[in-house]
Enzyme design. Structure first.
Site, PDB file in Angstrom:
ATOM      1  N   ASN A 117       3.282   8.650   0.862  1.00  0.00           N
ATOM      2  CA  ASN A 117       4.367   9.000  -0.119  1.00  0.00           C
ATOM      3  C   ASN A 117       4.337   8.568  -1.578  1.00  0.00           C
ATOM      4  O   ASN A 117       4.511   9.039  -2.443  1.00  0.00           O
ATOM      5  CB  ASN A 117       5.788   8.810   0.368  1.00  0.00           C
ATOM      6  CG  ASN A 117       6.183   7.137   0.181  1.00  0.00           C
ATOM      7  OD1 ASN A 117       5.468   6.525   1.014  1.00  0.00           O
ATOM      8  ND2 ASN A 117       7.173   6.949  -0.221  1.00  0.00           N
ATOM      9  N   HIS A 118       3.338   7.283  -1.745  1.00  0.00           N
ATOM     10  CA  HIS A 118       3.182   6.819  -3.074  1.00  0.00           C
ATOM     11  C   HIS A 118       1.850   7.350  -3.695  1.00  0.00           C
ATOM     12  O   HIS A 118       1.630   7.165  -4.828  1.00  0.00           O
ATOM     13  CB  HIS A 118       3.029   5.160  -2.941  1.00  0.00           C
ATOM     14  CG  HIS A 118       4.295   4.441  -3.104  1.00  0.00           C
ATOM     15  ND1 HIS A 118       4.938   3.876  -4.084  1.00  0.00           N
ATOM     16  CD2 HIS A 118       5.238   4.382  -2.108  1.00  0.00           C
ATOM     17  CE1 HIS A 118       6.205   3.425  -3.835  1.00  0.00           C
ATOM     18  NE2 HIS A 118       6.231   3.588  -2.680  1.00  0.00           N
ATOM     19  N   HIS A 155       4.876   2.784   6.227  1.00  0.00           N
ATOM     20  CA  HIS A 155       5.756   3.481   5.597  1.00  0.00           C
ATOM     21  C   HIS A 155       7.217   2.532   5.375  1.00  0.00           C
ATOM     22  O   HIS A 155       8.232   2.561   4.615  1.00  0.00           O
ATOM     23  CB  HIS A 155       6.503   5.024   5.876  1.00  0.00           C
ATOM     24  CG  HIS A 155       7.227   5.726   5.088  1.00  0.00           C
ATOM     25  ND1 HIS A 155       7.019   5.419   3.824  1.00  0.00           N
ATOM     26  CD2 HIS A 155       8.405   6.380   5.170  1.00  0.00           C
ATOM     27  CE1 HIS A 155       8.046   6.493   3.266  1.00  0.00           C
ATOM     28  NE2 HIS A 155       8.847   6.796   4.447  1.00  0.00           N
ATOM     29  N   HIS A 159      -0.158  -1.632  -0.828  1.00  0.00           N
ATOM     30  CA  HIS A 159       0.595  -1.683  -1.949  1.00  0.00           C
ATOM     31  C   HIS A 159      -0.236  -2.496  -3.162  1.00  0.00           C
ATOM     32  O   HIS A 159       0.459  -3.485  -3.691  1.00  0.00           O
ATOM     33  CB  HIS A 159       2.029  -2.122  -1.616  1.00  0.00           C
ATOM     34  CG  HIS A 159       2.958  -0.765  -1.233  1.00  0.00           C
ATOM     35  ND1 HIS A 159       3.067   0.066  -1.967  1.00  0.00           N
ATOM     36  CD2 HIS A 159       3.612  -0.704  -0.098  1.00  0.00           C
ATOM     37  CE1 HIS A 159       4.112   1.212  -1.422  1.00  0.00           C
ATOM     38  NE2 HIS A 159       4.250   0.592  -0.446  1.00  0.00           N
ATOM     39  N   ASP A 205      -0.105   4.667   1.325  1.00  0.00           N
ATOM     40  CA  ASP A 205       0.432   3.811   0.276  1.00  0.00           C
ATOM     41  C   ASP A 205      -0.496   2.642  -0.247  1.00  0.00           C
ATOM     42  O   ASP A 205      -0.204   1.185   0.032  1.00  0.00           O
ATOM     43  CB  ASP A 205       1.753   3.138   0.922  1.00  0.00           C
ATOM     44  CG  ASP A 205       2.890   4.033   0.746  1.00  0.00           C
ATOM     45  OD1 ASP A 205       2.755   5.202   0.317  1.00  0.00           O
ATOM     46  OD2 ASP A 205       4.231   3.564   0.952  1.00  0.00           O
ATOM     47  N   ASP A 229       0.649  -0.041   5.218  1.00  0.00           N
ATOM     48  CA  ASP A 229       0.898  -0.319   3.608  1.00  0.00           C
ATOM     49  C   ASP A 229       0.060  -1.341   3.170  1.00  0.00           C
ATOM     50  O   ASP A 229       0.185  -2.676   3.421  1.00  0.00           O
ATOM     51  CB  ASP A 229       2.250  -0.231   3.088  1.00  0.00           C
ATOM     52  CG  ASP A 229       3.013   1.111   3.631  1.00  0.00           C
ATOM     53  OD1 ASP A 229       2.748   1.783   4.572  1.00  0.00           O
ATOM     54  OD2 ASP A 229       4.100   1.451   2.899  1.00  0.00           O
ATOM     55  N   HIS A 234       1.409   8.828   7.850  1.00  0.00           N
ATOM     56  CA  HIS A 234       2.039   7.763   6.935  1.00  0.00           C
ATOM     57  C   HIS A 234       3.424   7.592   7.391  1.00  0.00           C
ATOM     58  O   HIS A 234       3.977   6.460   7.499  1.00  0.00           O
ATOM     59  CB  HIS A 234       2.170   7.976   5.690  1.00  0.00           C
ATOM     60  CG  HIS A 234       2.697   6.970   4.745  1.00  0.00           C
ATOM     61  ND1 HIS A 234       2.024   5.689   4.579  1.00  0.00           N
ATOM     62  CD2 HIS A 234       3.778   6.988   4.059  1.00  0.00           C
ATOM     63  CE1 HIS A 234       3.222   4.972   3.807  1.00  0.00           C
ATOM     64  NE2 HIS A 234       3.947   5.849   3.547  1.00  0.00           N
TER      65      HIS A 234
END
Length: 310
Positions: A113-114, A237, A55, A81, A53, A163
């Protein structure tokens, strides 16, 4: 693209400079044209570096590339992500898209998932775009790219990258290839599970406390590895304070690449390099400082929204 060359856009993004909306539209369109030809599960050769990730932590993403000797000499798989929670989701995602166009065979982008409309409207990316552009157009362009991202990758036919994790609806990698990925992530089913599930010390499939996906244990991992004749599942994740965590006798690894997550968690980050002999080499790195040598803020002082779980 709207008067800007790709290398110029990359340089602007590295310093979080403003990119015209029209340029972003053309960039996203070109990426869709490239990604539409990629399989749900992309084949990648070694050597390659697996990244977890991001982010929206742009400065840490730049550190990641520095620690890995740059994209000009290496292959990278990003496990999704890219956006939400950090202050530079837009710049981080666009930089990766630029690299995908500049070095299409050196970077693989997997959906997290984001990377959905619903999640980004709640956890930061949508609001960031509104703040920077005054409208949601750029957010919409990026969301359209999300729908074209691959769901996984296979390294040398031996390492499955995803992910989140596994799904009770998917027994083989070939079954993943048959999913219609060009859509908003459903609330249930195989595509949802691949992006939302987590490994845990459970005996069999269990409902996830996240509200989507499943918890799966060693039995499910061993069966998936055996059935697909592979040796490792690499996923992201979940925050790992040490940057990575191997589970189930080394059959699964979680890689986390956002140091000091949300600018407050104090964790280190990691990337995983897979060499030609499939050996695993982890590189650990820390977050960039909040200020440069002159005392100028690199990271804004206002903390991003904290939400459902880390």
């Amino acid at each position: 693209m709207a008067g800007m060359q790709l290398d110029e856009i990359i340089e602007y993004l590295r310093y979080s400079k403003h990119i015209p909306e029209e340029t972003i539209y053309e960039l996203c369109l070109k990426c869709q044209e490239l990604l539409v030809n990629e399989s749900n599960v992309t084949h990648v050769d070694t050597p390659v570096t697996i990244c977890g990730d991001i982010h929206g932590q742009l400065h840490d993403l730049l550190t990641l590339f520095e620690k890995s000797e740059g994209i000009e000499k290496n292959r990278f798989i990003f496990l999704g992500d890219f956006v939400d929670r950090g202050f530079y989701s837009l710049e981080s995602f666009l930089l990766l898209l630029c690299y995908k166009l500049r070095y299409p065979d050196r970077i693989t982008l997997i959906r997290g998932n984001h990377e959905t409309r619903q999640i980004t409207k709640v956890y930061g990316f949508y609001d960031e775009v509104i703040r920077k552009y005054g409208n949601s157009n750029v957010w919409r362009y990026c969301c359209e790219v999300f729908d074209y991202l691959s769901l996984g990758a296979i390294i040398n036919g031996q390492i499955f990258c995803v992910h989140g994790g596994l799904s009770p609806d998917v027994m083989t990698v070939d079954e993943i290839r048959s999913i219609d990925r060009k859509q908003e992530v459903p609330h249930e089913g195989a595509m949802c599970d691949l992006l939302w599930s987590d490994p845990d010390e459970v005996d069999t499939w269990s409902l996830s406390p996240r509200g989507a996906g499943f918890l799966f244990g060693k039995n499910e991992v061993d069966q998936f590895l055996h059935r697909n004749d592979i040796s490792l599942i690499a996923r992201a994740h979940q925050l790992v304070m040490e940057g990575y965590k191997e589970m189930f006798d080394g059959g699964l690894v979680t890689v986390w690449s956002a140091p000091n997550y949300c600018y407050r968690c104090g964790n280190v980050a990691a990337v995983l390099r897979i060499d030609d002999d499939l050996s695993r080499n982890y590189t650990i790195f820390e977050a960039v400082p909040a200020q440069d040598n002159r005392g100028n803020a690199i990271i804004p002082t206002k903390k991003p929204q904290m939400d459902y779980f880390l």
